[in-house]
Design an enzyme around this catalytic site. Structure first.
Site, mmCIF file in Angstrom:
data_model
loop_
_atom_site.group_PDB
_atom_site.id
_atom_site.type_symbol
_atom_site.label_atom_id
_atom_site.label_comp_id
_atom_site.label_asym_id
_atom_site.label_seq_id
_atom_site.Cartn_x
_atom_site.Cartn_y
_atom_site.Cartn_z
ATOM 1 N N GLU A 30 12.856 -10.940 69.031
ATOM 2 C CA GLU A 30 12.368 -9.929 68.095
ATOM 3 C C GLU A 30 12.505 -8.551 68.737
ATOM 4 O O GLU A 30 12.057 -8.337 69.846
ATOM 5 C CB GLU A 30 10.904 -10.226 67.751
ATOM 6 C CG GLU A 30 10.341 -9.327 66.680
ATOM 7 C CD GLU A 30 11.296 -9.160 65.516
ATOM 8 O OE1 GLU A 30 11.572 -10.148 64.830
ATOM 9 O OE2 GLU A 30 11.798 -8.038 65.319
ATOM 10 N N LYS B 46 17.976 -9.825 74.940
ATOM 11 C CA LYS B 46 16.641 -9.257 74.724
ATOM 12 C C LYS B 46 16.139 -8.577 75.999
ATOM 13 O O LYS B 46 15.656 -7.436 75.975
ATOM 14 C CB LYS B 46 15.692 -10.383 74.290
ATOM 15 C CG LYS B 46 14.258 -10.000 74.221
ATOM 16 C CD LYS B 46 13.943 -9.007 73.130
ATOM 17 C CE LYS B 46 12.488 -8.624 73.212
ATOM 18 N NZ LYS B 46 12.038 -7.766 72.174
ATOM 19 N N CYS C 261 6.033 -5.236 76.785
ATOM 20 C CA CYS C 261 7.379 -5.755 77.069
ATOM 21 C C CYS C 261 8.097 -5.140 78.266
ATOM 22 O O CYS C 261 8.620 -5.873 79.105
ATOM 23 C CB CYS C 261 8.259 -5.560 75.847
ATOM 24 S SG CYS C 261 7.867 -6.695 74.526
HETATM 25 C C1 UDX Z 1 9.703 -2.222 72.938
HETATM 26 C C2 UDX Z 1 11.126 -2.209 72.360
HETATM 27 O O1 UDX Z 1 11.401 -0.908 71.809
HETATM 28 C C3 UDX Z 1 11.270 -3.267 71.289
HETATM 29 O O2 UDX Z 1 12.618 -3.329 70.822
HETATM 30 C C4 UDX Z 1 10.862 -4.612 71.863
HETATM 31 O O3 UDX Z 1 10.910 -5.590 70.848
HETATM 32 C C5 UDX Z 1 9.471 -4.555 72.463
HETATM 33 O O4 UDX Z 1 9.390 -3.502 73.434
HETATM 34 P P1 UDX Z 1 7.335 -1.308 72.138
HETATM 35 O O5 UDX Z 1 6.907 -1.587 73.532
HETATM 36 O O6 UDX Z 1 6.514 -1.839 71.018
HETATM 37 O O7 UDX Z 1 8.817 -1.871 71.887
HETATM 38 O O8 UDX Z 1 7.429 0.274 71.897
HETATM 39 P P2 UDX Z 1 8.494 1.403 72.323
HETATM 40 O O9 UDX Z 1 8.640 2.321 71.187
HETATM 41 O O10 UDX Z 1 9.735 0.827 72.865
HETATM 42 O O11 UDX Z 1 7.735 2.198 73.472
HETATM 43 C C6 UDX Z 1 7.457 1.645 74.735
HETATM 44 C C7 UDX Z 1 6.824 2.674 75.641
HETATM 45 O O12 UDX Z 1 7.762 3.676 76.006
HETATM 46 C C8 UDX Z 1 5.650 3.420 74.996
HETATM 47 O O13 UDX Z 1 4.624 3.590 75.937
HETATM 48 C C9 UDX Z 1 6.258 4.744 74.591
HETATM 49 O O14 UDX Z 1 5.298 5.766 74.511
HETATM 50 C C10 UDX Z 1 7.229 4.959 75.735
HETATM 51 N N1 UDX Z 1 8.348 5.859 75.368
HETATM 52 C C11 UDX Z 1 9.247 5.496 74.419
HETATM 53 C C12 UDX Z 1 8.474 7.078 76.021
HETATM 54 O O15 UDX Z 1 7.670 7.418 76.886
HETATM 55 N N2 UDX Z 1 9.514 7.896 75.683
HETATM 56 C C13 UDX Z 1 10.437 7.563 74.726
HETATM 57 O O16 UDX Z 1 11.359 8.365 74.479
HETATM 58 C C14 UDX Z 1 10.286 6.320 74.073
#
Ligand code: UDX
Ligand code: ADP
Length: 466
Positions: A162, A222, A278
């Site tokens: 996912e 993944k 993740c």
């Molecule tokens: C992530 C992956 O994006 C997703 O495809 C996978 O299924 C699960 O892991 P998620 O952890 O839910 O999703 O959120 P994501 O938007 O990826 O953000 C992860 C972390 O990175 C957050 O703490 C976010 O604040 C941080 N982040 C993200 C940044 O600091 N800067 C960015 O530009 C993007």
């Protein structure tokens, strides 16, 4: 095999929303989501949709559409397994906290328990789908358990990772960039299993976006996707520190490089560090796999992404201490945000936890406001670190339902999550209620520097050297 009944084991952040969308889009399929956690299932069944255990924009509507029609939440795991032709495994796979691979490898004990339960209960052939993120070759372990302990029924194993991100889960599920299905196309049964899952997604995802691969490629894709995404965040965060020293602005740098179509504009937001269930877990898992094959250079390369992330959290709290005249002992510091990103109530690996822990060790008093995270979750996050007793955590950290109250009498405000509402607060009122000089440490770079400086704040923005 025509699928009429789906069972999903695990009603968490992945299982719940994913199955709700499948049920909404496939009214002809009965979807039952099961979990051993009774209160979680009760919350999914709550008439008041504000009480769903997972907060995701738009999820309440999807659940309302399908629940009771063809979407059911239950604790009767055996019955749901037995009735289904297709079973998704969506249970948690945390980092191991004991034994070999401690702190690195994925703990597969919940997956194995599921496989054994499926083997014990199943009386008809099943397709078993791995939804949880798993180390490469987990499918073969699941297959071996199913084949050697089952009741002589046939199992096909598929990997269907996912890719949804929390906070945008419903949109990501409704319009995924791609759906990935790993299976065994070399046998007739394997092919049929792949086809039946493809058919389910085809109800709303264009065929050309449904990708089929072998199981190992799917499992590794993944981990690779998460490693690449996390690496982008650590890369821009590494630049944020250089920007601060050189007088550059990391947002301007991100914009300039993001317009290069080879780099692209997304995922270049400097922050106090990535969190979520993740990124860290999957990278450490990847590092562990690489090390176990003796691939030390590849392992060290990826580990650096996590090392950089830890450094970013540490330097953010160090900066707060040094700015507040090298001591925060007894000083109140307000936290805006505790969730690991906006639009979720999830706090797993949130940067806020580590920053709070560091400041509490410096004897600061912390007052937190987060629009969606409850106090007990915050205390559980801190208690889990074992840095001090849980009574002390409760003494030193207070949780508020009102942001203005959280900020009152504070020496500084740290913005840990990028919730949109923070930008619209009455910042003059907040300024008036704080100790002077009043500091803001913007770990998400969301606030308007000029506006805050005009009010009188001392404003620090991550990645800005101006
Ligand atoms: C992530 C992956 O994006 C997703 O495809 C996978 O299924 C699960 O892991 P998620 O952890 O839910 O999703 O959120 P994501 O938007 O990826 O953000 C992860 C972390 O990175 C957050 O703490 C976010 O604040 C941080 N982040 C993200 C940044 O600091 N800067 C960015 O530009 C993007
Ligand atoms: P994710 O973010 O991967 O969805 P969560 O921790 O939110 O992870 O959800 C995983 C869910 O799986 C939890 O609610 C947990 O109770 C459930 N679970 C774990 N093992 C089993 C099992 N053997 N049978 C049923 N549910 C399980």
């Amino acid at each position: 095999m025509k699928i009429q009944n789906i069972c999903c084991i695990g009603a968490g952040y992945v299982g719940g929303p994913t199955m709700a969308v499948i049920a909404q889009k496939c009214p002809h399929i009965k979807v039952t989501v099961v979990d051993i956690n009774e209160s979680r299932i009760a919350a999914w069944n709550d008439d008041n949709l504000n009480n769903l255990p997972v907060f995701e924009p738009g999820l309440d509507q999807v659940v309302q559409d399908a629940r009771g029609r063809n979407l059911f939440f239950s604790t009767n795991v055996d019955e749901a397994i037995n009735n289904a032709e297709m079973i998704f495994i969506s249970v948690n796979t945390p980092t191991k906290t004991y034994g070999k691979g401690k702190g690195m490898a994925a703990d597969l004990k919940y997956i194995e328990l599921c496989a054994r339960q499926i083997a014990r209960v199943s009386k008809t052939d099943k397709i078993v789908v791995e939804k949880s993120t798993l180390p490469v070759r987990t499918a073969s372990a699941i297959k071996s358990i199913l084949d050697s302990t089952g009741n002589d029924v046939k199992f096909q194993i598929l990997s269907n990772p996912e890719f949804l991100a929390e906070g945008t889960a419903v949109d990501d599920l409704l319009e995924p960039d791609r759906v990935l299905i790993g299976g065994d196309p070399t046998t007739n049964e394997g092919k049929k299993a792949i086809d039946s899952l493809v058919e389910i997604y085809s109800n709303w995802v264009p065929r050309e976006q449904i990708l089929t691969t072998n199981v190992w490629s799917s499992e590794l894709s993944k981990l690779t996707a998460n490693a690449f995404l996390a690496q982008r965040v650590s890369s821009i965060n590494a630049m944020s520190e250089i920007c601060e020293k050189t007088g550059a602005d990391v947002n301007e740098v991100a914009k300039a490089i993001g317009m290069d179509s080879r780099i692209g504009p997304k995922f270049l937001k400097a922050s106090v560090g990535f969190g979520g269930s993740c990124f860290q877990k999957d990278i450490l898992n990847l590092v562990y796999i690489a090390k176990s094959y003796g691939l030390d250079e590849a392992a060290n390369y990826w580990e650096q992404v996590v090392i950089m992330n830890n450094h970013q959290k540490q330097r953010f709290s160090d900066n707060i201490v040094s700015t507040l005249y090298n001591t925060v002992s007894g000083k109140k510091i307000a936290f805006l945000g505790w969730a690991f990103k906006k639009d979720t109530n999830d706090t797993r690996e949130s940067a806020a936890i580590k920053v709070a822990d560091n400041l509490l060790s410096e004897q600061a008093k912390i007052s937190v406001y987060d629009p969606k995270v409850i106090a007990e979750r915050m205390y559980a996050d801190l208690d889990y670190l074992n840095s001090r007793g849980s009574d002390e955590n409760r003494d030193l950290l207070s949780v508020h339902k009102n942001p203005y109250e959280a900020c009152e009498e504070s020496h500084g405000i740290a913005i840990l999550t990028e919730w949109d509402e923070f930008k619209d607060y009455d910042w003059e009122r907040i300024y008036a209620s704080m100790k002077k000089p009043a500091f803001i440490f913007d770990g998400r770079g969301i606030m308007d520097k000029n506006q805050l400086e005009n009010i009188g704040f001392e404003y620090y923005k991550i990645g800005s050297g101006e």
